[in-house]
Design a protein around this motif. Structure first.
Motif, PDB file in Angstrom:
ATOM      1  N   GLU A 290      29.647  25.835 -84.602  1.00  0.00           N
ATOM      2  CA  GLU A 290      29.278  26.410 -85.898  1.00  0.00           C
ATOM      3  C   GLU A 290      30.053  27.705 -86.176  1.00  0.00           C
ATOM      4  OE1 GLU A 290      24.877  25.214 -87.133  1.00  0.00           O
ATOM      5  OE2 GLU A 290      24.874  26.362 -85.276  1.00  0.00           O
ATOM      6  N   ILE A 291      31.212  27.867 -85.564  1.00  0.00           N
ATOM      7  CA  ILE A 291      31.966  29.103 -85.726  1.00  0.00           C
ATOM      8  C   ILE A 291      32.268  29.397 -87.200  1.00  0.00           C
ATOM      9  CG2 ILE A 291      34.250  28.035 -85.416  1.00  0.00           C
ATOM     10  CD1 ILE A 291      33.137  31.445 -83.952  1.00  0.00           C
ATOM     11  N   ASP A 292      32.522  28.384 -88.008  1.00  0.00           N
ATOM     12  CA  ASP A 292      32.848  28.604 -89.416  1.00  0.00           C
ATOM     13  C   ASP A 292      31.649  29.062 -90.228  1.00  0.00           C
ATOM     14  OD1 ASP A 292      35.525  28.010 -89.149  1.00  0.00           O
ATOM     15  OD2 ASP A 292      35.278  25.888 -89.620  1.00  0.00           O
ATOM     16  N   ASP A 293      30.447  28.846 -89.707  1.00  0.00           N
ATOM     17  CA  ASP A 293      29.243  29.286 -90.414  1.00  0.00           C
ATOM     18  C   ASP A 293      28.661  30.568 -89.838  1.00  0.00           C
ATOM     19  OD1 ASP A 293      28.310  27.078 -92.467  1.00  0.00           O
ATOM     20  OD2 ASP A 293      29.198  26.071 -90.744  1.00  0.00           O
ATOM     21  N   LEU A 294      29.192  31.052 -88.734  1.00  0.00           N
ATOM     22  CA  LEU A 294      28.746  32.316 -88.144  1.00  0.00           C
ATOM     23  C   LEU A 294      29.853  33.360 -88.358  1.00  0.00           C
ATOM     24  CD1 LEU A 294      26.985  30.939 -84.942  1.00  0.00           C
ATOM     25  CD2 LEU A 294      26.014  31.399 -87.194  1.00  0.00           C
ATOM     26  N   GLN A 295      30.813  33.427 -87.444  1.00  0.00           N
ATOM     27  CA  GLN A 295      31.941  34.338 -87.667  1.00  0.00           C
ATOM     28  C   GLN A 295      32.638  34.026 -88.992  1.00  0.00           C
ATOM     29  OE1 GLN A 295      30.926  33.648 -84.659  1.00  0.00           O
ATOM     30  NE2 GLN A 295      31.196  35.496 -83.448  1.00  0.00           N
ATOM     31  N   GLY A 296      32.709  32.752 -89.362  1.00  0.00           N
ATOM     32  CA  GLY A 296      33.373  32.368 -90.604  1.00  0.00           C
ATOM     33  C   GLY A 296      32.730  32.987 -91.832  1.00  0.00           C
ATOM     34  N   ALA A 297      31.414  33.144 -91.811  1.00  0.00           N
ATOM     35  CA  ALA A 297      30.729  33.789 -92.946  1.00  0.00           C
ATOM     36  C   ALA A 297      31.162  35.245 -93.087  1.00  0.00           C
ATOM     37  CB  ALA A 297      29.213  33.704 -92.751  1.00  0.00           C
ATOM     38  N   ILE A 298      31.388  35.912 -91.948  1.00  0.00           N
ATOM     39  CA  ILE A 298      31.857  37.304 -91.986  1.00  0.00           C
ATOM     40  C   ILE A 298      33.305  37.364 -92.458  1.00  0.00           C
ATOM     41  CG2 ILE A 298      32.219  39.400 -90.642  1.00  0.00           C
ATOM     42  CD1 ILE A 298      29.256  38.576 -91.081  1.00  0.00           C
ATOM     43  N   VAL A 309      38.423  42.972 -90.231  1.00  0.00           N
ATOM     44  CA  VAL A 309      37.498  42.448 -89.218  1.00  0.00           C
ATOM     45  C   VAL A 309      38.306  41.859 -88.050  1.00  0.00           C
ATOM     46  CG1 VAL A 309      35.480  42.015 -90.688  1.00  0.00           C
ATOM     47  CG2 VAL A 309      37.336  40.347 -90.627  1.00  0.00           C
ATOM     48  N   PRO A 310      39.107  42.672 -87.367  1.00  0.00           N
ATOM     49  CA  PRO A 310      40.000  42.123 -86.333  1.00  0.00           C
ATOM     50  C   PRO A 310      39.274  41.492 -85.153  1.00  0.00           C
ATOM     51  CG  PRO A 310      39.984  44.535 -86.307  1.00  0.00           C
ATOM     52  CD  PRO A 310      39.277  44.119 -87.545  1.00  0.00           C
ATOM     53  N   THR A 311      38.133  42.059 -84.744  1.00  0.00           N
ATOM     54  CA  THR A 311      37.409  41.479 -83.604  1.00  0.00           C
ATOM     55  C   THR A 311      36.847  40.112 -83.970  1.00  0.00           C
ATOM     56  OG1 THR A 311      36.778  43.731 -82.968  1.00  0.00           O
ATOM     57  CG2 THR A 311      35.666  41.919 -81.848  1.00  0.00           C
ATOM     58  N   VAL A 312      36.263  40.016 -85.146  1.00  0.00           N
ATOM     59  CA  VAL A 312      35.725  38.733 -85.595  1.00  0.00           C
ATOM     60  C   VAL A 312      36.841  37.704 -85.711  1.00  0.00           C
ATOM     61  CG1 VAL A 312      34.567  37.544 -87.504  1.00  0.00           C
ATOM     62  CG2 VAL A 312      33.763  39.799 -86.775  1.00  0.00           C
ATOM     63  N   GLN A 313      37.993  38.114 -86.222  1.00  0.00           N
ATOM     64  CA  GLN A 313      39.128  37.188 -86.329  1.00  0.00           C
ATOM     65  C   GLN A 313      39.564  36.693 -84.962  1.00  0.00           C
ATOM     66  OE1 GLN A 313      41.787  39.780 -88.521  1.00  0.00           O
ATOM     67  NE2 GLN A 313      41.496  38.612 -90.413  1.00  0.00           N
ATOM     68  N   ARG A 314      39.655  37.604 -84.007  1.00  0.00           N
ATOM     69  CA  ARG A 314      40.109  37.248 -82.666  1.00  0.00           C
ATOM     70  C   ARG A 314      39.151  36.254 -82.007  1.00  0.00           C
ATOM     71  NH1 ARG A 314      43.761  36.066 -78.931  1.00  0.00           N
ATOM     72  NH2 ARG A 314      43.218  36.817 -76.855  1.00  0.00           N
ATOM     73  N   ILE A 315      37.862  36.511 -82.107  1.00  0.00           N
ATOM     74  CA  ILE A 315      36.876  35.643 -81.469  1.00  0.00           C
ATOM     75  C   ILE A 315      36.860  34.270 -82.141  1.00  0.00           C
ATOM     76  CG2 ILE A 315      34.385  35.344 -81.136  1.00  0.00           C
ATOM     77  CD1 ILE A 315      34.389  38.460 -80.657  1.00  0.00           C
ATOM     78  N   THR A 316      37.003  34.254 -83.444  1.00  0.00           N
ATOM     79  CA  THR A 316      37.075  32.983 -84.166  1.00  0.00           C
ATOM     80  C   THR A 316      38.251  32.152 -83.674  1.00  0.00           C
ATOM     81  OG1 THR A 316      36.094  34.011 -86.132  1.00  0.00           O
ATOM     82  CG2 THR A 316      37.243  31.922 -86.453  1.00  0.00           C
TER      83      THR A 316
END
Length: 346
Positions: A290-298, A309-316
């Motif tokens: 569900e990465i696109d609905d969790l980090q993806g929402a951010i 949002v570099p950390t969120v991008q990296r983890i995604t």
């Protein structure tokens, strides 16, 4: 809301769905589990075992369960439909409900993410759809273990959008506490902040309690939350409190030394030692996450707000790479989250 004989269909019974349906069935509610054929066969053979963090361990015999893999058999009987599928299957479930369920059936989304109730409403025009939020973690027994067991590994009260009288009385049972809330948008965005940790559990291959107890991992979560809060502020979103804390305080609390965090964040660490995240389970089973609905929402919110949002991008990117490899969790160290990681070999 009508009497407690109203049939409740668990639409897409997975870990959360089995747990909710099991608790409701044990309390005498009329429950139909809509499950995959493999799971239907397991439940018909050996029933369902439902346990929780408080020490309850209850079993339901096969003959006491109503389970089917056929939407056309389950949905026409529904008075209430609890949607518990993963976010990626929301549209498909909306189509099935539209095709088979009575127009007066109440639909409640008990899914991760912030958009699923809206997606259901878009596909179910004219029907009553409520947003919900499940705050706790549910662990499912490994494939092949019978009877199938679902274990609630953390505490919390399910929140459901206010507006239907008697709904909390119908759904609130032992082991599955329910409260209604007027501002589910705030609740869902608040839950999303903590759900950003799902990816870290998935990438680390660590139990949730072990991962949260390590300040190195908490600092990465704090960085994600900081980025998310900036994007939310820029777009006028005010998330609800999490574990009693104002969201703005979360990064500070997460950054505390381990000993002090353990002392001050007992509610956050009240987790079964073996609990992990559903995203970890998806990687282990080779399924889309569900990465696109969790980090993806951010990511979508930050693009709209124009905030970095570099950390969120990296983890995604790391989760998507692990999805593509289909080798389960990559078992990364905290240092590898912020440094390039090579591909694994089989």
């Amino acid at each position: 809301m009508a009497d407690k004989d109203k049939r409740i269909v668990i639409a897409g019974a997975g870990s959360i769905g089995f747990y909710a349906g099991g608790c409701l069935a044990l309390a005498g509610r009329e429950v139909i589990l809509l499950a995959r054929p493999r799971i239907e066969a397991a439940l018909r053979q050996d029933g369902l075992r439902v346990s929780d963090l408080e020490g309850r361990d209850r079993s339901i015999k096969p003959e006491a369960l109503v389970v089917t893999a056929d939407p056309a058999a389950a949905l026409p009987q529904a008075g209430v439909i609890l949607v518990t599928v993963k976010s990626g299957a929301t549209q498909d479930m909306a189509d099935l409900i539209k095709a088979h369920a009575p127009p007066e059936a109440l639909v409640v989304s008990l899914q991760n993410g912030v958009d699923n109730a809206d997606r259901l409403r878009a596909g179910l025009a004219g029907r009553t759809v409520l947003a919900g939020m499940v705050p706790f973690n549910v662990v499912q027994s490994p494939d092949g273990e019978l009877p199938l067991r679902v274990h609630r590994a953390s505490a919390g009260t399910v929140m459901v959008e206010d507006g239907v009288a008697g709904l909390a009385d119908l759904l609130g049972v032992q082991g599955f506490a329910i409260e209604t809330h007027r501002d589910m948008k705030a609740v869902l965005w608040g839950k999303l902040l903590m759900n950003l940790n799902n990816a870290l559990v998935a990438l680390s291959d660590l139990p949730l309690a072990t991962e949260l107890a390590d300040r190195r991992w908490r600092l990465i979560l704090a960085s994600q939350i900081d980025e998310a809060l900036r994007a939310m502020k820029a777009t006028g979103i005010e998330p609800a409190r999490i574990a009693g804390l104002r969201p703005a305080l979360l990064p500070k609390v997460l950054g505390l030394p381990d000993w002090l965090f353990r002392l001050l964040a007992r509610r956050m660490l009240a987790i079964d030692p073996q609990a992990r995240s559903s995203m970890w389970d998806d990687l282990q089973r080779g399924r889309p996450t569900e990465i696109d609905d969790l980090q993806g929402a951010i990511l979508r919110l930050a693009e709209k707000a124009g905030t970095p949002v570099p950390t969120v991008q990296r983890i995604t990117a790391l989760v998507r790479a692990a999805e593509a490899e289909r080798l389960g969790s990559p078992g990364l160290a905290p240092e590898q989250i912020v440094a390039p990681v090579g591909r694994r070999s089989t």
